[in-house]
Design a protein around this motif. Structure first.
Motif, PDB file in Angstrom:
ATOM      1  N   MET A   1       0.837  -1.172   0.000  1.00 17.92           N
ATOM      2  CA  MET A   1       0.000   0.000   0.000  1.00 17.92           C
ATOM      3  C   MET A   1       0.890   1.246   0.000  1.00 17.92           C
ATOM      4  SD  MET A   1      -2.495   1.411   3.008  1.00 17.92           S
ATOM      5  CE  MET A   1      -3.995   0.554   2.656  1.00 17.92           C
ATOM      6  N   SER A   2       0.665   2.165  -0.930  1.00 18.83           N
ATOM      7  CA  SER A   2       1.467   3.374  -0.977  1.00 18.83           C
ATOM      8  C   SER A   2       0.841   4.460  -0.100  1.00 18.83           C
ATOM      9  CB  SER A   2       1.601   3.863  -2.417  1.00 18.83           C
ATOM     10  OG  SER A   2       0.362   4.339  -2.877  1.00 18.83           O
ATOM     11  N   HIS A   3       1.708   5.326   0.359  1.00 19.70           N
ATOM     12  CA  HIS A   3       1.272   6.433   1.216  1.00 19.70           C
ATOM     13  C   HIS A   3       0.559   7.485   0.379  1.00 19.70           C
ATOM     14  CE1 HIS A   3       1.328   9.364   4.429  1.00 19.70           C
ATOM     15  NE2 HIS A   3       1.768  10.241   3.550  1.00 19.70           N
ATOM     16  N   SER A   4      -0.493   8.039   0.932  1.00 20.70           N
ATOM     17  CA  SER A   4      -1.241   9.092   0.259  1.00 20.70           C
ATOM     18  C   SER A   4      -1.662  10.132   1.289  1.00 20.70           C
ATOM     19  CB  SER A   4      -2.471   8.509  -0.422  1.00 20.70           C
ATOM     20  OG  SER A   4      -3.411   9.509  -0.710  1.00 20.70           O
ATOM     21  N   VAL A   5      -1.288  11.372   1.050  1.00 19.23           N
ATOM     22  CA  VAL A   5      -1.702  12.454   1.943  1.00 19.23           C
ATOM     23  C   VAL A   5      -3.217  12.576   1.947  1.00 19.23           C
ATOM     24  CG1 VAL A   5      -1.659  14.967   2.247  1.00 19.23           C
ATOM     25  CG2 VAL A   5       0.457  13.715   1.825  1.00 19.23           C
ATOM     26  N   GLU A   6      -3.824  12.372   0.777  1.00 21.03           N
ATOM     27  CA  GLU A   6      -5.286  12.454   0.693  1.00 21.03           C
ATOM     28  C   GLU A   6      -5.951  11.496   1.667  1.00 21.03           C
ATOM     29  OE1 GLU A   6      -7.015  13.984  -3.531  1.00 21.03           O
ATOM     30  OE2 GLU A   6      -6.425  11.888  -3.428  1.00 21.03           O
ATOM     31  N   SER A   7      -5.505  10.244   1.659  1.00 19.16           N
ATOM     32  CA  SER A   7      -6.148   9.270   2.542  1.00 19.16           C
ATOM     33  C   SER A   7      -5.691   9.426   3.990  1.00 19.16           C
ATOM     34  CB  SER A   7      -5.888   7.843   2.053  1.00 19.16           C
ATOM     35  OG  SER A   7      -4.520   7.539   2.094  1.00 19.16           O
ATOM     36  N   HIS A   8      -4.414   9.732   4.197  1.00 18.11           N
ATOM     37  CA  HIS A   8      -3.884   9.848   5.559  1.00 18.11           C
ATOM     38  C   HIS A   8      -4.501  11.026   6.318  1.00 18.11           C
ATOM     39  CE1 HIS A   8      -1.023   9.440   8.800  1.00 18.11           C
ATOM     40  NE2 HIS A   8      -0.716  10.715   8.679  1.00 18.11           N
ATOM     41  N   LEU A   9      -4.606  12.171   5.661  1.00 19.56           N
ATOM     42  CA  LEU A   9      -5.136  13.374   6.315  1.00 19.56           C
ATOM     43  C   LEU A   9      -6.582  13.664   5.936  1.00 19.56           C
ATOM     44  CD1 LEU A   9      -2.080  15.774   6.007  1.00 19.56           C
ATOM     45  CD2 LEU A   9      -2.776  14.404   7.982  1.00 19.56           C
TER      46      LEU A   9
ATOM     47  N   ASP B   1      15.408  17.445  -1.142  1.00 16.29           N
ATOM     48  CA  ASP B   1      14.184  17.812  -0.417  1.00 16.29           C
ATOM     49  C   ASP B   1      13.365  16.542  -0.201  1.00 16.29           C
ATOM     50  OD1 ASP B   1      11.902  18.959   0.628  1.00 16.29           O
ATOM     51  OD2 ASP B   1      11.406  20.126  -1.160  1.00 16.29           O
ATOM     52  N   LEU B   2      13.523  15.947   0.981  1.00 14.52           N
ATOM     53  CA  LEU B   2      12.817  14.708   1.317  1.00 14.52           C
ATOM     54  C   LEU B   2      11.403  15.021   1.780  1.00 14.52           C
ATOM     55  CD1 LEU B   2      15.656  12.897   3.290  1.00 14.52           C
ATOM     56  CD2 LEU B   2      14.936  12.481   0.925  1.00 14.52           C
ATOM     57  N   GLY B   3      10.430  14.394   1.150  1.00 13.46           N
ATOM     58  CA  GLY B   3       9.032  14.676   1.485  1.00 13.46           C
ATOM     59  C   GLY B   3       8.628  16.031   0.940  1.00 13.46           C
TER      60      GLY B   3
ATOM     61  N   GLU C   1      16.813  17.890  -5.825  1.00 14.77           N
ATOM     62  CA  GLU C   1      16.092  16.630  -6.008  1.00 14.77           C
ATOM     63  C   GLU C   1      14.911  16.688  -5.056  1.00 14.77           C
ATOM     64  OE1 GLU C   1      17.980  12.736  -6.094  1.00 14.77           O
ATOM     65  OE2 GLU C   1      19.893  13.802  -6.326  1.00 14.77           O
ATOM     66  N   ALA C   2      13.724  16.601  -5.587  1.00 13.72           N
ATOM     67  CA  ALA C   2      12.495  16.683  -4.797  1.00 13.72           C
ATOM     68  C   ALA C   2      11.866  15.292  -4.723  1.00 13.72           C
ATOM     69  CB  ALA C   2      11.536  17.683  -5.430  1.00 13.72           C
ATOM     70  N   TRP C   3      11.983  14.658  -3.562  1.00  9.33           N
ATOM     71  CA  TRP C   3      11.483  13.293  -3.369  1.00  9.33           C
ATOM     72  C   TRP C   3      10.164  13.311  -2.616  1.00  9.33           C
ATOM     73  CZ3 TRP C   3      15.493   9.243  -1.320  1.00  9.33           C
ATOM     74  CH2 TRP C   3      16.614   9.224  -2.139  1.00  9.33           C
ATOM     75  N   ASP C   4       9.267  12.443  -3.039  1.00  6.25           N
ATOM     76  CA  ASP C   4       8.053  12.162  -2.278  1.00  6.25           C
ATOM     77  C   ASP C   4       7.517  10.823  -2.753  1.00  6.25           C
ATOM     78  OD1 ASP C   4       6.123  14.386  -0.562  1.00  6.25           O
ATOM     79  OD2 ASP C   4       5.287  12.424  -1.002  1.00  6.25           O
ATOM     80  N   VAL C   5       6.760  10.191  -1.899  1.00  2.48           N
ATOM     81  CA  VAL C   5       6.184   8.893  -2.231  1.00  2.48           C
ATOM     82  C   VAL C   5       4.771   9.041  -2.813  1.00  2.48           C
ATOM     83  CG1 VAL C   5       5.202   8.438   0.059  1.00  2.48           C
ATOM     84  CG2 VAL C   5       5.965   6.528  -1.366  1.00  2.48           C
ATOM     85  N   ASP C   6       4.173  10.217  -2.622  1.00  2.43           N
ATOM     86  CA  ASP C   6       2.781  10.455  -3.017  1.00  2.43           C
ATOM     87  C   ASP C   6       2.725  11.052  -4.425  1.00  2.43           C
ATOM     88  OD1 ASP C   6       0.162  11.527  -3.350  1.00  2.43           O
ATOM     89  OD2 ASP C   6      -0.056  11.724  -1.177  1.00  2.43           O
ATOM     90  N   ARG C   7       2.253  10.262  -5.376  1.00  4.18           N
ATOM     91  CA  ARG C   7       2.210  10.682  -6.778  1.00  4.18           C
ATOM     92  C   ARG C   7       1.382  11.954  -6.972  1.00  4.18           C
ATOM     93  NH1 ARG C   7       5.597  10.437 -10.389  1.00  4.18           N
ATOM     94  NH2 ARG C   7       5.106  12.580 -10.560  1.00  4.18           N
ATOM     95  N   LYS C   8       0.254  12.068  -6.281  1.00  7.07           N
ATOM     96  CA  LYS C   8      -0.593  13.257  -6.464  1.00  7.07           C
ATOM     97  C   LYS C   8       0.100  14.520  -5.966  1.00  7.07           C
ATOM     98  CE  LYS C   8      -5.120  11.097  -6.624  1.00  7.07           C
ATOM     99  NZ  LYS C   8      -6.466  11.044  -6.027  1.00  7.07           N
TER     100      LYS C   8
ATOM    101  N   ARG D   1       9.799   8.448  -4.627  1.00  8.32           N
ATOM    102  CA  ARG D   1      10.601   7.515  -3.840  1.00  8.32           C
ATOM    103  C   ARG D   1      10.312   7.729  -2.368  1.00  8.32           C
ATOM    104  NH1 ARG D   1      16.566   7.888  -5.382  1.00  8.32           N
ATOM    105  NH2 ARG D   1      15.744   6.862  -7.213  1.00  8.32           N
ATOM    106  N   SER D   2      10.343   6.639  -1.622  1.00  8.39           N
ATOM    107  CA  SER D   2      10.231   6.695  -0.173  1.00  8.39           C
ATOM    108  C   SER D   2      11.623   6.889   0.423  1.00  8.39           C
ATOM    109  CB  SER D   2       9.624   5.388   0.333  1.00  8.39           C
ATOM    110  OG  SER D   2       9.445   5.438   1.724  1.00  8.39           O
ATOM    111  N   PHE D   3      11.671   7.385   1.611  1.00  3.70           N
ATOM    112  CA  PHE D   3      12.968   7.564   2.279  1.00  3.70           C
ATOM    113  C   PHE D   3      12.915   7.078   3.700  1.00  3.70           C
ATOM    114  CE2 PHE D   3      10.560  11.461   2.715  1.00  3.70           C
ATOM    115  CZ  PHE D   3      10.675  11.772   4.047  1.00  3.70           C
TER     116      PHE D   3
END
Length: 102
Positions: A1-9, A50-52, A72-79, A100-102
């Motif tokens: 399951m991937s992380h999503s700000v939409e679902s998490h918050l 920039d992680l997250g 480099e701007a990293w985040d796991v949330d595609r949206k 990418r996750s970190f």
């Protein structure tokens, strides 16, 4: 399951930039402090990871104020990265978006 700000918050990603200022009232000041420290601490070329990155607000501020910076701007949330990609597009090759996750 991937992380999503939409679902998490339980929020719409398009509202994130407005809502983060409610969750973190000093958000803009925090970004300003980071940019200020980077400007005063580094001369010449600068590479920032920039992680997250979320919607890319910090990466945008850095790229705007420090023209010699590459980011480099990293985040796991595609949206979130989709929003960041649009925001950071004016900086072209200075910014690399990475899912990418970190």
């Amino acid at each position: 399951m991937s992380h999503s700000v939409e679902s998490h918050l339980n929020l719409d990603v398009r509202e994130y930039d407005r809502l983060i200022r409610t969750f973190s009232p000093a958000y803009d000041e925090m970004i300003g402090v980071v940019v200020d420290v980077l400007q005063r601490s580094f001369t010449g070329n600068l590479h920032v990871l920039d992680l997250g990155t979320g919607t890319g607000a910090l990466a945008f501020a850095i790229a705007s104020k420090i023209p010699q910076a590459t980011i480099e701007a990293w985040d796991v949330d595609r949206k979130m990265l989709d929003v960041a990609q649009k925001r950071l597009a004016p900086f072209g090759e200075r910014i690399t978006i990475v899912k990418r996750s970190f």
